[in-house]
Write an enzyme that holds these catalytic residues in place. Structure first.
Site, mmCIF file in Angstrom:
data_model
loop_
_atom_site.group_PDB
_atom_site.id
_atom_site.type_symbol
_atom_site.label_atom_id
_atom_site.label_comp_id
_atom_site.label_asym_id
_atom_site.label_seq_id
_atom_site.Cartn_x
_atom_site.Cartn_y
_atom_site.Cartn_z
ATOM 1 N N GLY A 43 0.768 -1.244 0.000
ATOM 2 C CA GLY A 43 0.000 0.000 0.000
ATOM 3 C C GLY A 43 0.794 1.286 0.000
ATOM 4 O O GLY A 43 0.317 2.315 -0.469
ATOM 5 N N GLU A 97 3.966 3.853 6.175
ATOM 6 C CA GLU A 97 2.715 3.084 6.070
ATOM 7 C C GLU A 97 1.734 3.815 5.158
ATOM 8 O O GLU A 97 1.763 5.045 5.070
ATOM 9 C CB GLU A 97 2.071 2.972 7.468
ATOM 10 C CG GLU A 97 2.374 1.677 8.197
ATOM 11 C CD GLU A 97 1.508 0.505 7.720
ATOM 12 O OE1 GLU A 97 0.948 0.557 6.610
ATOM 13 O OE2 GLU A 97 1.400 -0.468 8.482
ATOM 14 N N ASP A 98 0.831 3.066 4.541
ATOM 15 C CA ASP A 98 -0.207 3.705 3.741
ATOM 16 C C ASP A 98 -1.288 4.329 4.626
ATOM 17 O O ASP A 98 -1.645 5.488 4.466
ATOM 18 C CB ASP A 98 -0.828 2.711 2.734
ATOM 19 C CG ASP A 98 -1.336 1.420 3.372
ATOM 20 O OD1 ASP A 98 -1.137 1.209 4.589
ATOM 21 O OD2 ASP A 98 -1.934 0.607 2.637
ATOM 22 N N ASP A 101 -5.400 2.197 10.606
ATOM 23 C CA ASP A 101 -6.827 1.975 10.819
ATOM 24 C C ASP A 101 -7.004 1.507 12.266
ATOM 25 O O ASP A 101 -7.098 2.332 13.174
ATOM 26 C CB ASP A 101 -7.277 0.940 9.778
ATOM 27 C CG ASP A 101 -8.760 0.727 9.723
ATOM 28 O OD1 ASP A 101 -9.513 1.629 10.109
ATOM 29 O OD2 ASP A 101 -9.194 -0.354 9.282
ATOM 30 N N THR A 102 -6.969 0.206 12.514
ATOM 31 C CA THR A 102 -7.038 -0.274 13.906
ATOM 32 C C THR A 102 -5.745 0.041 14.657
ATOM 33 O O THR A 102 -5.728 0.090 15.882
ATOM 34 C CB THR A 102 -7.246 -1.802 13.958
ATOM 35 O OG1 THR A 102 -6.130 -2.438 13.331
ATOM 36 C CG2 THR A 102 -8.530 -2.208 13.266
ATOM 37 N N GLY A 103 -4.641 0.180 13.922
ATOM 38 C CA GLY A 103 -3.335 0.408 14.545
ATOM 39 C C GLY A 103 -2.572 -0.887 14.789
ATOM 40 O O GLY A 103 -1.414 -0.866 15.208
ATOM 41 N N THR A 105 -1.347 -3.197 12.706
ATOM 42 C CA THR A 105 -0.178 -3.414 11.845
ATOM 43 C C THR A 105 0.994 -2.558 12.331
ATOM 44 O O THR A 105 2.100 -3.059 12.522
ATOM 45 C CB THR A 105 -0.502 -3.049 10.373
ATOM 46 O OG1 THR A 105 -1.686 -3.740 9.985
ATOM 47 C CG2 THR A 105 0.645 -3.415 9.448
ATOM 48 N N LEU A 106 0.729 -1.266 12.530
ATOM 49 C CA LEU A 106 1.798 -0.367 12.946
ATOM 50 C C LEU A 106 2.369 -0.769 14.302
ATOM 51 O O LEU A 106 3.586 -0.757 14.508
ATOM 52 C CB LEU A 106 1.292 1.079 12.996
ATOM 53 C CG LEU A 106 2.347 2.121 13.303
ATOM 54 C CD1 LEU A 106 3.434 2.122 12.235
ATOM 55 C CD2 LEU A 106 1.737 3.506 13.409
ATOM 56 N N LYS A 129 -6.936 6.995 10.172
ATOM 57 C CA LYS A 129 -8.366 6.936 10.531
ATOM 58 C C LYS A 129 -8.442 6.755 12.041
ATOM 59 O O LYS A 129 -8.610 5.640 12.533
ATOM 60 C CB LYS A 129 -9.016 5.696 9.906
ATOM 61 C CG LYS A 129 -9.355 5.757 8.451
ATOM 62 C CD LYS A 129 -10.189 4.501 8.130
ATOM 63 C CE LYS A 129 -10.057 4.096 6.713
ATOM 64 N NZ LYS A 129 -10.704 2.795 6.426
ATOM 65 N N PHE A 150 -13.739 3.626 3.441
ATOM 66 C CA PHE A 150 -12.793 2.697 2.824
ATOM 67 C C PHE A 150 -12.268 3.349 1.559
ATOM 68 O O PHE A 150 -13.011 3.579 0.604
ATOM 69 C CB PHE A 150 -13.438 1.335 2.529
ATOM 70 C CG PHE A 150 -12.409 0.342 2.092
ATOM 71 C CD1 PHE A 150 -11.633 -0.324 3.036
ATOM 72 C CD2 PHE A 150 -12.184 0.095 0.746
ATOM 73 C CE1 PHE A 150 -10.649 -1.232 2.640
ATOM 74 C CE2 PHE A 150 -11.200 -0.813 0.345
ATOM 75 C CZ PHE A 150 -10.437 -1.471 1.287
ATOM 76 N N ASP A 157 -5.589 -0.576 -2.208
ATOM 77 C CA ASP A 157 -6.361 -1.483 -3.066
ATOM 78 C C ASP A 157 -7.730 -1.823 -2.499
ATOM 79 O O ASP A 157 -7.998 -1.638 -1.313
ATOM 80 C CB ASP A 157 -5.604 -2.809 -3.237
ATOM 81 C CG ASP A 157 -5.685 -3.681 -1.972
ATOM 82 O OD1 ASP A 157 -5.391 -3.145 -0.881
ATOM 83 O OD2 ASP A 157 -6.066 -4.852 -2.085
ATOM 84 N N ARG A 163 -4.906 0.128 -7.209
ATOM 85 C CA ARG A 163 -3.722 0.744 -6.599
ATOM 86 C C ARG A 163 -3.124 1.846 -7.478
ATOM 87 O O ARG A 163 -2.469 2.753 -6.999
ATOM 88 C CB ARG A 163 -2.633 -0.313 -6.355
ATOM 89 C CG ARG A 163 -2.965 -1.316 -5.268
ATOM 90 C CD ARG A 163 -1.711 -2.110 -4.907
ATOM 91 N NE ARG A 163 -1.997 -3.309 -4.145
ATOM 92 C CZ ARG A 163 -2.163 -3.351 -2.825
ATOM 93 N NH1 ARG A 163 -2.077 -2.244 -2.104
ATOM 94 N NH2 ARG A 163 -2.410 -4.488 -2.212
HETATM 95 P P1 5GP Z 1 -4.599 -1.641 10.674
HETATM 96 O O1 5GP Z 1 -3.684 -2.755 11.079
HETATM 97 O O2 5GP Z 1 -4.179 -0.290 11.165
HETATM 98 O O3 5GP Z 1 -6.036 -1.952 10.977
HETATM 99 O O4 5GP Z 1 -4.648 -1.652 9.114
HETATM 100 C C1 5GP Z 1 -3.641 -1.253 8.354
HETATM 101 C C2 5GP Z 1 -3.801 -1.816 6.971
HETATM 102 O O5 5GP Z 1 -5.173 -2.052 6.622
HETATM 103 C C3 5GP Z 1 -3.306 -0.799 5.997
HETATM 104 O O6 5GP Z 1 -1.929 -0.914 5.810
HETATM 105 C C4 5GP Z 1 -4.128 -1.108 4.762
HETATM 106 O O7 5GP Z 1 -3.476 -2.081 3.996
HETATM 107 C C5 5GP Z 1 -5.442 -1.652 5.294
HETATM 108 N N1 5GP Z 1 -6.507 -0.627 5.305
HETATM 109 C C6 5GP Z 1 -7.040 0.002 6.369
HETATM 110 N N2 5GP Z 1 -7.987 0.884 5.996
HETATM 111 C C7 5GP Z 1 -8.024 0.817 4.651
HETATM 112 C C8 5GP Z 1 -8.798 1.522 3.650
HETATM 113 O O8 5GP Z 1 -9.636 2.395 3.895
HETATM 114 N N3 5GP Z 1 -8.542 1.182 2.352
HETATM 115 C C9 5GP Z 1 -7.637 0.236 2.001
HETATM 116 N N4 5GP Z 1 -7.480 0.004 0.699
HETATM 117 N N5 5GP Z 1 -6.888 -0.428 2.907
HETATM 118 C C10 5GP Z 1 -7.087 -0.145 4.214
#
Ligand code: 5GP
Length: 173
Positions: A43, A97-98, A101-103, A105-106, A129, A150, A157, A163
């Site tokens: 991403g 990072e792209d 969202d939940t945090g 991954t980071l 977000k 989203f 993607d 993408r």
């Molecule tokens: P987290 O672990 O913070 O929930 O999610 C991170 C990953 O979820 C991002 O790196 C991304 O790949 C995916 N993601 C979260 N929100 C979105 C969104 O709105 N659109 C897309 N395409 N991917 C998202």
């Protein structure tokens, strides 16, 4: 591109302005230092490519791959699918990072990279977000804070499509 209706959410020109600002801030913050810029695939590829073109400090580029997302809902599972090519011990690391969202991954990647004993570790996310957090975490640099939509395009993607769109978009309807 099937028949889905795509609406522009943040136009490419506005993204370009913001990425230039972030680049200038990073150049100032890391003045006199060199940095390993680590992109989280897939991403962040477009954001990272644009961001590094604004960096005048010495940089080395590396990538990590993670898998954590199925469809449009987070599975909460993070798995490393590609690791760094070289150790980062004793180096300044900037993780790209792209979107946060939940945090999850980071927060997983931060813990993973901390264990490799970098001189410093900072994170930059193209999008944030904040309303969706499951773990308390913030990036050091954020391109845009967005509501809970989203988004696709500019590297992001939906089921591996879209993408390549130069604007950040939403799927409408
Ligand atoms: P987290 O672990 O913070 O929930 O999610 C991170 C990953 O979820 C991002 O790196 C991304 O790949 C995916 N993601 C979260 N929100 C979105 C969104 O709105 N659109 C897309 N395409 N991917 C998202």
């Amino acid at each position: 591109m099937s028949g889905a209706k795509i609406e522009v959410f943040i136009p490419a020109a506005r993204i370009a302005e913001r990425v230039a600002e972030l680049g200038a801030q990073i150049n100032a913050d890391y003045a006199g230092q060199s940095v390993v810029v680590v992109g989280v695939l897939k991403g962040s590829f477009m954001f990272m490519a644009d961001l590094v073109r604004h960096l005048s400090i010495p940089v080395r580029l590396d990538f990590m791959g993670t898998k954590s997302y199925v469809g449009t809902t987070s599975s909460g599972q993070v798995q490393i699918t590609k690791d760094l090519d070289k150790p980062v011990e004793g180096e300044h690391v900037l993780l790209v990072e792209d979107i946060i969202d939940t945090g999850l991954t980071l927060s997983y990647l931060r813990r993973n990279l901390e264990q490799r004993r970098p001189l410093s570790l900072k994170t930059i996310a193209f999008l944030d977000k904040p309303s969706q957090r499951k773990v308390e975490i913030q990036a050091d640099y954020v391109g845009f804070e967005i509501e809970n939509r989203f988004v696709i395009g500019y590297g992001l993607d939906f089921e591996q499509q879209y993408r390549q769109l130069p604007d950040l978009c939403v799927l409408a309807g």
